[in-house]
Design a protein around this motif. Structure first.
Motif, mmCIF file in Angstrom:
data_model
loop_
_atom_site.group_PDB
_atom_site.id
_atom_site.type_symbol
_atom_site.label_atom_id
_atom_site.label_comp_id
_atom_site.label_asym_id
_atom_site.label_seq_id
_atom_site.Cartn_x
_atom_site.Cartn_y
_atom_site.Cartn_z
ATOM 1 N N GLU A 103 57.194 27.051 32.976
ATOM 2 C CA GLU A 103 55.782 26.698 32.972
ATOM 3 C C GLU A 103 54.993 27.983 32.796
ATOM 4 O O GLU A 103 55.374 29.032 33.309
ATOM 5 N N ARG A 104 53.885 27.878 32.070
ATOM 6 C CA ARG A 104 53.024 29.038 31.842
ATOM 7 C C ARG A 104 51.665 28.770 32.448
ATOM 8 O O ARG A 104 51.130 27.663 32.346
ATOM 9 N N THR A 105 51.098 29.783 33.081
ATOM 10 C CA THR A 105 49.728 29.722 33.562
ATOM 11 C C THR A 105 48.944 30.858 32.908
ATOM 12 O O THR A 105 49.502 31.919 32.621
ATOM 13 N N VAL A 106 47.669 30.620 32.672
ATOM 14 C CA VAL A 106 46.782 31.647 32.123
ATOM 15 C C VAL A 106 45.484 31.579 32.910
ATOM 16 O O VAL A 106 44.827 30.536 32.940
ATOM 17 N N ASP A 107 45.145 32.683 33.565
ATOM 18 C CA ASP A 107 43.929 32.742 34.374
ATOM 19 C C ASP A 107 43.166 34.016 34.062
ATOM 20 O O ASP A 107 43.758 35.082 33.894
ATOM 21 N N GLU A 108 41.852 33.892 34.015
ATOM 22 C CA GLU A 108 41.026 35.081 33.841
ATOM 23 C C GLU A 108 40.923 35.787 35.195
ATOM 24 O O GLU A 108 40.716 35.146 36.226
ATOM 25 N N VAL A 109 41.113 37.103 35.186
ATOM 26 C CA VAL A 109 41.064 37.905 36.408
ATOM 27 C C VAL A 109 40.205 39.143 36.164
ATOM 28 O O VAL A 109 39.775 39.411 35.042
ATOM 29 N N ASN A 110 39.999 39.929 37.207
ATOM 30 C CA ASN A 110 39.221 41.152 37.108
ATOM 31 C C ASN A 110 40.163 42.351 37.261
ATOM 32 O O ASN A 110 40.961 42.387 38.202
ATOM 33 N N SER A 111 40.081 43.286 36.341
ATOM 34 C CA SER A 111 40.860 44.518 36.446
ATOM 35 C C SER A 111 40.095 45.649 35.765
ATOM 36 O O SER A 111 40.221 45.854 34.562
ATOM 37 N N PRO A 112 39.297 46.380 36.531
ATOM 38 C CA PRO A 112 38.557 47.494 35.943
ATOM 39 C C PRO A 112 39.475 48.534 35.288
ATOM 40 O O PRO A 112 39.114 49.112 34.261
ATOM 41 N N LEU A 113 40.656 48.736 35.840
ATOM 42 C CA LEU A 113 41.599 49.703 35.271
ATOM 43 C C LEU A 113 41.998 49.311 33.847
ATOM 44 O O LEU A 113 41.914 50.123 32.923
ATOM 45 N N LEU A 114 42.416 48.071 33.650
ATOM 46 C CA LEU A 114 42.809 47.636 32.308
ATOM 47 C C LEU A 114 41.614 47.627 31.353
ATOM 48 O O LEU A 114 41.751 47.966 30.172
ATOM 49 N N ALA A 115 40.437 47.263 31.849
ATOM 50 C CA ALA A 115 39.241 47.262 30.995
ATOM 51 C C ALA A 115 38.916 48.680 30.522
ATOM 52 O O ALA A 115 38.591 48.891 29.349
ATOM 53 N N ARG A 116 39.030 49.663 31.421
ATOM 54 C CA ARG A 116 38.799 51.065 31.024
ATOM 55 C C ARG A 116 39.841 51.520 30.019
ATOM 56 O O ARG A 116 39.527 52.220 29.056
#
Length: 140
Positions: free
Chosen positions: A37-50
């Motif tokens: 099964e696959r799940t996809v959720d939007e999360v917050n990660s300032p490190l990855l965004a930078r």
């Protein structure tokens, strides 16, 4: 029960490409009967965004979002081992690892975590995240 999770910072189109390539890699790596099964959720990660901002040309791509993509696995045959799960995760990340020489291809930074059912708490976490896997396990 086992799982791997990716945190990926990417534009919606790049995420779609990653998900498609991931499904192809998992299908190729699991010729034996395994439920997933696959799940996809939007999360917050300032490190990855930078990291995304440092890797990509500003204004060339749509604004990125950070997504957590989880793949849960249940294998009644016992052929899916932790080593096999790690190998599959490497196949899935191969799409993200392609280094492109031009500035017109989006780079998508990512983080990977693996979990196997070594203890009851981990197994319960996996079961709560991937409900259909528990249903598949309890079916005759």
């Amino acid at each position: 029960m086992m799982e791997f999770n990716f945190r990926v910072c990417a534009s919606p189109e790049r995420l779609r490409q990653f998900l498609e390539q991931g499904e192809i890699a998992i299908d190729a790596a699991c010729p034996f009967r395994v439920q997933r099964e696959r799940t996809v959720d939007e999360v917050n990660s300032p490190l990855l965004a930078r990291q995304w901002d440092r890797l990509n040309v500003s204004g060339l791509f749509p604004p990125p979002q950070v997504w957590e993509i989880g793949y849960g696995f249940s294998d009644p045959t016992g052929r899916l081992t932790s080593d096999k799960l790690e190998s599959i995760s490497k196949d899935v990340t191969a799409d993200l690892q392609h280094s492109r020489a031009d500035n017109f291809s989006e780079s998508a930074p990512w983080i990977l975590t693996l979990a196997t059912d070594t203890d009851r708490a981990t197994r319960q976490t996996i079961i709560s995240r991937y409900r259909t896997l528990e249903l598949a396990r309890s079916s005759p």
